[in-house]
Design a protein around this motif. Structure first.
Motif, PDB file in Angstrom:
ATOM      1  N   GLU A  11       0.831  -1.205   0.000  1.00  0.00           N
ATOM      2  CA  GLU A  11       0.000   0.000   0.000  1.00  0.00           C
ATOM      3  C   GLU A  11       0.869   1.261   0.000  1.00  0.00           C
ATOM      4  O   GLU A  11       0.567   2.233  -0.700  1.00  0.00           O
ATOM      5  CB  GLU A  11      -0.927   0.006   1.207  1.00  0.00           C
ATOM      6  CG  GLU A  11      -2.036  -1.020   1.129  1.00  0.00           C
ATOM      7  CD  GLU A  11      -2.806  -1.162   2.431  1.00  0.00           C
ATOM      8  OE1 GLU A  11      -4.019  -1.417   2.349  1.00  0.00           O
ATOM      9  OE2 GLU A  11      -2.211  -1.029   3.524  1.00  0.00           O
ATOM     10  N   VAL A  12       1.951   1.229   0.762  1.00  0.00           N
ATOM     11  CA  VAL A  12       2.849   2.387   0.805  1.00  0.00           C
ATOM     12  C   VAL A  12       3.485   2.602  -0.562  1.00  0.00           C
ATOM     13  O   VAL A  12       3.552   3.730  -1.055  1.00  0.00           O
ATOM     14  CB  VAL A  12       3.933   2.212   1.892  1.00  0.00           C
ATOM     15  CG1 VAL A  12       4.993   3.298   1.787  1.00  0.00           C
ATOM     16  CG2 VAL A  12       3.298   2.207   3.274  1.00  0.00           C
ATOM     17  N   VAL A  13       3.945   1.526  -1.191  1.00  0.00           N
ATOM     18  CA  VAL A  13       4.551   1.635  -2.520  1.00  0.00           C
ATOM     19  C   VAL A  13       3.537   2.196  -3.505  1.00  0.00           C
ATOM     20  O   VAL A  13       3.856   3.069  -4.321  1.00  0.00           O
ATOM     21  CB  VAL A  13       5.092   0.268  -2.992  1.00  0.00           C
ATOM     22  CG1 VAL A  13       5.491   0.307  -4.460  1.00  0.00           C
ATOM     23  CG2 VAL A  13       6.274  -0.160  -2.143  1.00  0.00           C
ATOM     24  N   GLU A  14       2.311   1.734  -3.419  1.00  0.00           N
ATOM     25  CA  GLU A  14       1.258   2.221  -4.322  1.00  0.00           C
ATOM     26  C   GLU A  14       1.024   3.715  -4.116  1.00  0.00           C
ATOM     27  O   GLU A  14       0.902   4.473  -5.087  1.00  0.00           O
ATOM     28  CB  GLU A  14      -0.029   1.438  -4.071  1.00  0.00           C
ATOM     29  CG  GLU A  14      -1.138   1.749  -5.039  1.00  0.00           C
ATOM     30  CD  GLU A  14      -2.362   0.871  -4.825  1.00  0.00           C
ATOM     31  OE1 GLU A  14      -3.449   1.309  -5.222  1.00  0.00           O
ATOM     32  OE2 GLU A  14      -2.235  -0.227  -4.266  1.00  0.00           O
ATOM     33  N   ILE A  15       0.989   4.148  -2.883  1.00  0.00           N
ATOM     34  CA  ILE A  15       0.784   5.569  -2.575  1.00  0.00           C
ATOM     35  C   ILE A  15       1.958   6.396  -3.088  1.00  0.00           C
ATOM     36  O   ILE A  15       1.774   7.421  -3.749  1.00  0.00           O
ATOM     37  CB  ILE A  15       0.589   5.781  -1.060  1.00  0.00           C
ATOM     38  CG1 ILE A  15      -0.746   5.169  -0.611  1.00  0.00           C
ATOM     39  CG2 ILE A  15       0.664   7.261  -0.697  1.00  0.00           C
ATOM     40  CD1 ILE A  15      -0.893   5.023   0.890  1.00  0.00           C
ATOM     41  N   VAL A  16       3.180   5.942  -2.801  1.00  0.00           N
ATOM     42  CA  VAL A  16       4.370   6.684  -3.224  1.00  0.00           C
ATOM     43  C   VAL A  16       4.422   6.794  -4.740  1.00  0.00           C
ATOM     44  O   VAL A  16       4.826   7.822  -5.282  1.00  0.00           O
ATOM     45  CB  VAL A  16       5.649   6.039  -2.653  1.00  0.00           C
ATOM     46  CG1 VAL A  16       6.894   6.633  -3.292  1.00  0.00           C
ATOM     47  CG2 VAL A  16       5.695   6.220  -1.136  1.00  0.00           C
ATOM     48  N   ASN A  17       3.990   5.764  -5.443  1.00  0.00           N
ATOM     49  CA  ASN A  17       4.026   5.797  -6.906  1.00  0.00           C
ATOM     50  C   ASN A  17       3.065   6.819  -7.505  1.00  0.00           C
ATOM     51  O   ASN A  17       3.186   7.155  -8.677  1.00  0.00           O
ATOM     52  CB  ASN A  17       3.764   4.409  -7.488  1.00  0.00           C
ATOM     53  CG  ASN A  17       5.001   3.555  -7.451  1.00  0.00           C
ATOM     54  OD1 ASN A  17       6.112   4.057  -7.533  1.00  0.00           O
ATOM     55  ND2 ASN A  17       4.821   2.256  -7.328  1.00  0.00           N
ATOM     56  N   ALA A  60       4.447  -0.689 -12.270  1.00  0.00           N
ATOM     57  CA  ALA A  60       3.390  -1.510 -12.871  1.00  0.00           C
ATOM     58  C   ALA A  60       2.196  -1.682 -11.934  1.00  0.00           C
ATOM     59  O   ALA A  60       1.131  -2.126 -12.372  1.00  0.00           O
ATOM     60  CB  ALA A  60       3.928  -2.872 -13.257  1.00  0.00           C
ATOM     61  N   LEU A  61       2.369  -1.333 -10.662  1.00  0.00           N
ATOM     62  CA  LEU A  61       1.249  -1.473  -9.723  1.00  0.00           C
ATOM     63  C   LEU A  61       0.121  -0.529 -10.115  1.00  0.00           C
ATOM     64  O   LEU A  61       0.366   0.593 -10.555  1.00  0.00           O
ATOM     65  CB  LEU A  61       1.707  -1.182  -8.295  1.00  0.00           C
ATOM     66  CG  LEU A  61       2.673  -2.178  -7.683  1.00  0.00           C
ATOM     67  CD1 LEU A  61       3.185  -1.658  -6.349  1.00  0.00           C
ATOM     68  CD2 LEU A  61       1.989  -3.522  -7.503  1.00  0.00           C
ATOM     69  N   PRO A  62      -1.132  -0.978  -9.915  1.00  0.00           N
ATOM     70  CA  PRO A  62      -2.267  -0.112 -10.294  1.00  0.00           C
ATOM     71  C   PRO A  62      -2.342   1.137  -9.439  1.00  0.00           C
ATOM     72  O   PRO A  62      -1.868   1.264  -8.418  1.00  0.00           O
ATOM     73  CB  PRO A  62      -3.486  -0.990 -10.048  1.00  0.00           C
ATOM     74  CG  PRO A  62      -3.037  -2.143  -9.236  1.00  0.00           C
ATOM     75  CD  PRO A  62      -1.546  -2.213  -9.350  1.00  0.00           C
TER      76      PRO A  62
END
Length: 62
Positions: A11-17, A60-62
């Motif tokens: 979730e953190v990676v998704e937010i940072v992206n 590549a994460l949504p």
């Protein structure tokens, strides 16, 4: 700072992206100040290498 919500690493990676490049640099600096205050350069380098290694996966994460 006390968090009211806990996040998974994914979730953190998704937010940072979703952040702009400038904001990502701010997050990186803040992490270095808070988590790496002992300036363990080998650990910091290891984290940077992992980010480079998995950068395409993160993007590549949504």
């Amino acid at each position: 700072m006390e968090l009211k919500q806990q996040y998974t690493v994914a979730e953190v990676v998704e937010i940072v992206n979703t952040l702009s490049i400038g904001d990502k640099k701010i997050v990186e600096k803040e992490l270095q100040k808070t988590m790496f205050s002992n300036n363990d350069e080998s650990f910091i380098q290891m984290v940077k290498e992992d980010f480079k290694k998995y950068e395409a996966t993160f993007k590549a994460l949504p």
